[in-house]
Design a protein around this motif. Structure first.
Motif, PDB file in Angstrom:
ATOM      1  N   THR A  54       0.849  -1.188   0.000  1.00  0.00           N
ATOM      2  CA  THR A  54       0.000   0.000   0.000  1.00  0.00           C
ATOM      3  C   THR A  54       0.882   1.235   0.000  1.00  0.00           C
ATOM      4  O   THR A  54       1.961   1.245   0.586  1.00  0.00           O
ATOM      5  N   PRO A  90      -5.689  -4.217   3.704  1.00  0.00           N
ATOM      6  CA  PRO A  90      -4.876  -3.150   3.110  1.00  0.00           C
ATOM      7  C   PRO A  90      -5.073  -1.776   3.754  1.00  0.00           C
ATOM      8  O   PRO A  90      -4.104  -1.027   3.905  1.00  0.00           O
ATOM      9  N   ALA A  94      -2.207   0.602   5.373  1.00  0.00           N
ATOM     10  CA  ALA A  94      -1.998   2.025   5.075  1.00  0.00           C
ATOM     11  C   ALA A  94      -1.988   2.841   6.365  1.00  0.00           C
ATOM     12  O   ALA A  94      -1.154   3.742   6.539  1.00  0.00           O
ATOM     13  N   PRO A 115      -8.972   2.583  -1.681  1.00  0.00           N
ATOM     14  CA  PRO A 115      -7.822   3.073  -2.446  1.00  0.00           C
ATOM     15  C   PRO A 115      -8.300   3.815  -3.696  1.00  0.00           C
ATOM     16  O   PRO A 115      -9.283   3.423  -4.327  1.00  0.00           O
ATOM     17  N   SER A 134       0.253  -2.438  -6.003  1.00  0.00           N
ATOM     18  CA  SER A 134       0.121  -1.318  -5.070  1.00  0.00           C
ATOM     19  C   SER A 134      -1.283  -0.747  -5.054  1.00  0.00           C
ATOM     20  O   SER A 134      -1.827  -0.393  -6.107  1.00  0.00           O
ATOM     21  N   TYR A 137      -3.694   4.696  -1.301  1.00  0.00           N
ATOM     22  CA  TYR A 137      -4.636   5.383  -0.417  1.00  0.00           C
ATOM     23  C   TYR A 137      -4.228   6.849  -0.299  1.00  0.00           C
ATOM     24  O   TYR A 137      -3.052   7.194  -0.419  1.00  0.00           O
TER      25      TYR A 137
END
Length: 187
Positions: A54, A90, A94, A115, A134, A137
């Motif tokens: 992330t 995820p 982040a 994201p 990837s 965010y």
């Protein structure tokens, strides 16, 4: 499909592609998630050779700028972020990376907790050669405030104006991210 992988697939399906390349990256990622549950890095630098990361991009939407750090291993100006741990959501990754690398609790209020962007990138630098999937965010920042990037990860840090044509040596998809970010935050 493992429950953690199913959650990631649902997140990926929710991303509205910005362009044809992001559409292809989303499709590739969904095929990858269908084919394996081995999506988390288990050993540095590249086991498995494709894994989930992330970015937590600190953005000042009012000052129209992003904070990047000169990443020690990659040798590029990058946002904060890192590898998603096995079983970790995820968004939690982040949040964790923002706390670890900036020392702040993230505010995802610029575009929400999903994201904004997805990319697949072959890495360069010291740990070159593997692929990072990837999830990008967006974290609210303030360019008038001083942020201290983790010195173990970054050698320097600075704010960059959101200008797709003045992108520093960065992630090869960073200019496209800025285009999508600009479209998302403009009225």
């Amino acid at each position: 499909m493992h429950p953690a992988t199913a959650v990631i697939a649902e997140i990926v399906r929710g991303i509205e592609p910005f362009d044809a390349l992001e559409c292809e990256h989303i499709a590739q990622t969904l095929r990858w998630l269908d084919a394996t549950d081995d999506v988390f890095r288990r050993a540095k630098p590249a086991t498995p050779p494709r894994h989930l990361v992330t970015y937590a991009v600190l953005v000042d939407p009012d000052g129209r700028a992003v904070l990047l750090g000169l990443h020690r291993l990659a040798g590029l100006w990058l946002p904060t972020g890192g590898h998603v741990e096995p079983g970790e959501h995820p968004l939690a990754a982040a949040r964790r990376e923002t706390l670890e690398e900036l020392g702040i609790e993230p505010d995802f209020g610029v575009v929400g907790t999903a994201p904004l962007f997805l990319t697949i990138t072959t890495t360069i630098g010291i740990d070159a050669g593997h692929e990072d999937v990837s999830l990008w965010y967006v974290v609210r920042g303030d360019r008038t405030r001083e942020y201290r990037l983790d010195p173990r990860e970054f050698g320097d840090g600075r704010w960059w104006d959101i200008d797709r044509f003045a992108v520093p040596e960065s992630d090869p998809h960073f200019g496209r991210f800025l285009g999508k970010l600009e479209a998302a935050i403009l009225p």
